[in-house]
Design an enzyme around this catalytic site. Sequence first.
Site, PDB file in Angstrom:
ATOM      1  N   ASP A 224       0.530  14.331  -4.280  1.00  0.00           N
ATOM      2  CA  ASP A 224      -0.187  13.173  -3.727  1.00  0.00           C
ATOM      3  C   ASP A 224      -1.040  12.603  -4.866  1.00  0.00           C
ATOM      4  O   ASP A 224      -1.975  13.249  -5.331  1.00  0.00           O
ATOM      5  CB  ASP A 224      -1.066  13.650  -2.563  1.00  0.00           C
ATOM      6  CG  ASP A 224      -1.992  12.560  -2.014  1.00  0.00           C
ATOM      7  OD1 ASP A 224      -2.012  11.437  -2.553  1.00  0.00           O
ATOM      8  OD2 ASP A 224      -2.716  12.850  -1.035  1.00  0.00           O
TER       9      ASP A 224
ATOM     10  N   LYS B 202      -6.183   2.761  -3.006  1.00  0.00           N
ATOM     11  CA  LYS B 202      -7.179   3.306  -3.920  1.00  0.00           C
ATOM     12  C   LYS B 202      -7.099   2.562  -5.246  1.00  0.00           C
ATOM     13  O   LYS B 202      -8.022   1.864  -5.622  1.00  0.00           O
ATOM     14  CB  LYS B 202      -6.950   4.811  -4.143  1.00  0.00           C
ATOM     15  CG  LYS B 202      -6.885   5.628  -2.859  1.00  0.00           C
ATOM     16  CD  LYS B 202      -8.248   5.767  -2.190  1.00  0.00           C
ATOM     17  CE  LYS B 202      -8.173   6.197  -0.725  1.00  0.00           C
ATOM     18  NZ  LYS B 202      -7.716   7.550  -0.487  1.00  0.00           N
TER      19      LYS B 202
ATOM     20  N   TRP C 296      -8.082  16.340   1.169  1.00  0.00           N
ATOM     21  CA  TRP C 296      -6.768  15.709   1.399  1.00  0.00           C
ATOM     22  C   TRP C 296      -5.660  16.747   1.285  1.00  0.00           C
ATOM     23  O   TRP C 296      -4.701  16.722   2.052  1.00  0.00           O
ATOM     24  CB  TRP C 296      -6.547  14.545   0.446  1.00  0.00           C
ATOM     25  CG  TRP C 296      -7.487  13.416   0.693  1.00  0.00           C
ATOM     26  CD1 TRP C 296      -8.449  12.931  -0.151  1.00  0.00           C
ATOM     27  CD2 TRP C 296      -7.589  12.613   1.896  1.00  0.00           C
ATOM     28  NE1 TRP C 296      -9.135  11.896   0.438  1.00  0.00           N
ATOM     29  CE2 TRP C 296      -8.630  11.687   1.696  1.00  0.00           C
ATOM     30  CE3 TRP C 296      -6.909  12.619   3.104  1.00  0.00           C
ATOM     31  CZ2 TRP C 296      -8.998  10.747   2.664  1.00  0.00           C
ATOM     32  CZ3 TRP C 296      -7.274  11.689   4.077  1.00  0.00           C
ATOM     33  CH2 TRP C 296      -8.306  10.772   3.846  1.00  0.00           C
TER      34      TRP C 296
END
Length: 360
Positions: free
Chosen positions: A171, A195, A101
């Site tokens: 993030d 998530k 990511w």
Amino acid sequence: MSRVYNFSAGPAVLPEEVLKEAAADMMDYKGCGMSVMEMSHRSKVFDDIIKTAEADIRELMNIPDNYKVLFLQGGASQQFSAVPLNLMKNKKADYIVTGQWAKKAFQEAKNYGDVVAVASSEDKTFSYIPDCSDLPIREDADYVYICENNTIYGTKFKTLPNTKGKILVSDVSSCFLSEPVDVSKYGVIYGGVQKNVGPAGMVISIIREDLITDECLPGTPTMLKWKTQADNDSLYNTPPCWTIYVCGLVFKWLKNMGGLEEMKKRNEAKAKILYDFLDNSELFKGTVVPEDRSLMNVPFITGDAEKDAKFIAEAKAKGFENLKGHRSVGGMRASIYNAMPQEGVEKLVEFMESYEKENK
Ligand SMILES: *Cc1c(COP(=O)(O)O)cnc(C)c1O
């Protein structure tokens, strides 16, 4: 009705209390004769939902007054572009690459300026967090970027990098609301909610006010300017109303549980059960260096692809779902987010023990 133990990395398990409340509200939200999915985002009822959600996340995370909370569409991945578009005044940014990511965000930012990876853990398949105490951060870098919890590899920054005074952008998709954070240490914190927080379809960005300006890179789409969203209280266009509402229920659930200090305790206790087992197992082993282990995503392997596949299949048959590791790394991964009860982890470990006895 029977529910499984769902170890999915995302979209992921939600608290049963929240699902029941959403079900009860479905046909008639608090006497207004319609569901939240059916109402105008400009209505008084929805205004109350979004304002309450914002107030609750502010309270949970102790967000200082000089930070805006934005509820945005496009997921975490959309912020991979929004971050450089909004922050690159000098067209320079320094990224710490600790997984896929972070790498995606890094590559996206390269479309907009001079972007450097000042540290990376790719040399060891992202199984650790690099030492970030004295990195070659550039004098004129606009910001330093991290992915704080690496969902795929199961690592977590236990201390934030020394950014040498530069703005920190993080993030937090897979560790959002899992423990207390000091928001004032960041310029921008953002996370996709699917998530650890709510249903898919939204990213929450928490941004220091002075970073929200009109000086975006030329050509920045109106929708990607944080200023557009901030000036309109996340209602520039139709927001993900249903997702905001369910996230609001999760915020209430977290508050009732005792807030983020309590969540941290619970998450540490849950993760310890699984890591202790992995550390003592003769069949299974964790893939991350112990000091950088995530409390949320726990990857593990047997070292034998066939035994991994058999384990995943047998686990599924017993009601332990989504234990397959990310397609890029294989093996197994148990995501044990806030809503996974400790009992789920205990039962999983019992099953792993019995599998080990039969398959050593
Ligand atoms: C899942 C994930 C993303 C991508 O989220 P989307 O909302 O699907 O764009 C980004 N970063 C991290 C850390 C993630 O876990």
